[in-house]
Design an enzyme around this catalytic site. Structure first.
Site, mmCIF file in Angstrom:
data_model
loop_
_atom_site.group_PDB
_atom_site.id
_atom_site.type_symbol
_atom_site.label_atom_id
_atom_site.label_comp_id
_atom_site.label_asym_id
_atom_site.label_seq_id
_atom_site.Cartn_x
_atom_site.Cartn_y
_atom_site.Cartn_z
ATOM 1 N N TYR A 1 -10.905 -10.546 -5.252
ATOM 2 C CA TYR A 1 -10.453 -10.873 -6.655
ATOM 3 C C TYR A 1 -10.551 -12.194 -7.651
ATOM 4 O O TYR A 1 -10.173 -12.429 -8.867
ATOM 5 C CB TYR A 1 -9.247 -11.276 -6.264
ATOM 6 C CG TYR A 1 -8.453 -9.964 -5.527
ATOM 7 C CD1 TYR A 1 -8.283 -8.165 -5.949
ATOM 8 C CD2 TYR A 1 -8.012 -9.813 -4.671
ATOM 9 C CE1 TYR A 1 -7.858 -7.523 -5.592
ATOM 10 C CE2 TYR A 1 -7.374 -8.928 -3.468
ATOM 11 C CZ TYR A 1 -7.652 -7.307 -3.818
ATOM 12 O OH TYR A 1 -7.234 -6.426 -3.215
ATOM 13 N N ARG B 1 1.283 -1.095 0.153
ATOM 14 C CA ARG B 1 -0.193 -0.087 -0.178
ATOM 15 C C ARG B 1 0.938 1.003 -0.242
ATOM 16 O O ARG B 1 2.567 1.390 0.226
ATOM 17 C CB ARG B 1 -0.574 0.201 0.802
ATOM 18 C CG ARG B 1 -2.084 -1.504 1.398
ATOM 19 C CD ARG B 1 -3.224 -1.002 2.323
ATOM 20 N NE ARG B 1 -3.848 -2.523 2.350
ATOM 21 C CZ ARG B 1 -3.780 -2.990 2.927
ATOM 22 N NH1 ARG B 1 -2.951 -3.549 3.780
ATOM 23 N NH2 ARG B 1 -5.192 -4.246 2.976
ATOM 24 N N HIS C 1 -4.023 1.879 -6.433
ATOM 25 C CA HIS C 1 -4.996 0.346 -5.278
ATOM 26 C C HIS C 1 -5.113 -0.819 -6.565
ATOM 27 O O HIS C 1 -4.920 -1.358 -6.563
ATOM 28 C CB HIS C 1 -6.086 1.102 -4.736
ATOM 29 C CG HIS C 1 -6.436 0.082 -3.524
ATOM 30 N ND1 HIS C 1 -5.982 -0.127 -2.589
ATOM 31 C CD2 HIS C 1 -7.839 -0.852 -3.890
ATOM 32 C CE1 HIS C 1 -6.939 -1.225 -1.691
ATOM 33 N NE2 HIS C 1 -8.045 -1.877 -2.566
ATOM 34 N N LYS D 1 -2.804 0.591 7.568
ATOM 35 C CA LYS D 1 -4.790 0.210 7.578
ATOM 36 C C LYS D 1 -4.614 -0.592 8.555
ATOM 37 O O LYS D 1 -5.670 -1.189 9.371
ATOM 38 C CB LYS D 1 -4.551 -0.420 6.024
ATOM 39 C CG LYS D 1 -6.402 -0.590 5.568
ATOM 40 C CD LYS D 1 -6.344 -0.737 4.522
ATOM 41 C CE LYS D 1 -8.021 -0.755 4.152
ATOM 42 N NZ LYS D 1 -8.616 -1.487 2.317
#
Length: 247
Positions: A225, A93, A190, A118
């Site tokens: 995904y 990230r 992202h 996060k």
């Protein structure tokens, strides 16, 4: 009603946020006595379906074009190239990339060990040769001389840690324009994580392994995904028979 009309054209998720906030505000007005009745049930809310969106991904050609658009002869280019490689190859990230410190790099074990901002979950990722070479090139030949413990630093005064993670996203968009790629509305950093996950999935990597690479706190977050793995999804399709198809 007039306010709701002004929201025409927004996406359903955005409309859902607006109407939810409005509902909370109307409930508050009734609780404090400004309104006699609670009007929140009258606010229309768009239906939101779980996992209805398709993750945005990059093609291998687009990734190559992005990386080739970076001027690796400049100090900032060396920095950005190393940072973007961490997102492209390891799926880190952007906040974790900007916050990466020297103590997170174990060159002997060839590991990047860090606590994700996060999730608060510790993660360990390999320092692959391409990544190691890029980081070393930046540290030796590009990094500004500063006492900051962060690996990647700002190259304009005041020098130090990159405090805004949006800076990397904006740099990626700039390189995309240099490469002739369309920025559109995708969240660029992202979408690079989505791309890595999709690539690993197509290669037959187990979902739990992908979850560990991406540092997901809940493995269920990785299931989304699956939607981009069309080849595998086709194997799960149901056949209704030739007769039905002919009709």
């Amino acid at each position: 009603s007039e306010f709701i009309v002004t929201l025409a054209g927004y996406s359903r998720p955005t409309l859902h946020i607006f109407t939810s906030v409005l509902s909370c505000f109307l409930r508050y007005l009734q609780e404090v006595g400004t309104l006699e009745d609670d009007l929140s049930p009258l606010i229309p809310k768009p239906r939101i379906y779980t996992e209805e969106s398709i993750p945005k991904t990059w093609t291998p050609k687009e990734v190559r074009q992005l990386l080739e658009a970076i001027d690796r002869t400049s100090n900032i280019g060396k920095r950005d190239y190393a940072m973007i490689l961490l997102a492209v190859i390891l799926g880190m990230r952007v906040g974790d990339i900007c916050a990466l410190k020297f103590m997170n790099l174990d060159w002997k074990a060839k590991l990047i060990t860090f606590v994700q901002q996060k999730t608060g979950k510790s993660n360990a990722l390999p320092i692959l040769p391409e990544i190691g070479d890029a980081i070393i090139d930046y540290l030796k030949n590009g990094r500004i001389d500063t006492d900051c413990d962060n690996v990647f630093v700002k190259h304009i005064h005041p020098y130090g840690a990159i405090t805004s993670s949006s800076a990397l996203a904006e740099n990626i968009k700039r390189y995309m324009r240099y490469a002739g790629l369309k920025v559109q509305n995708r969240k660029v950093t992202h979408s690079l994580r989505h791309t890595l996950a999709s690539s690993l999935l197509r290669e037959g990597t187990p979902l739990m392994t992908i979850s560990n690479v991406l540092g997901h706190y809940n493995p269920a977050a990785t299931v989304g995904y699956i939607k981009v793995d069309l080849a595998s999804l086709k194997k799960c399709s149901l056949s209704y028979g030739r007769g039905v198809l002919a009709e």
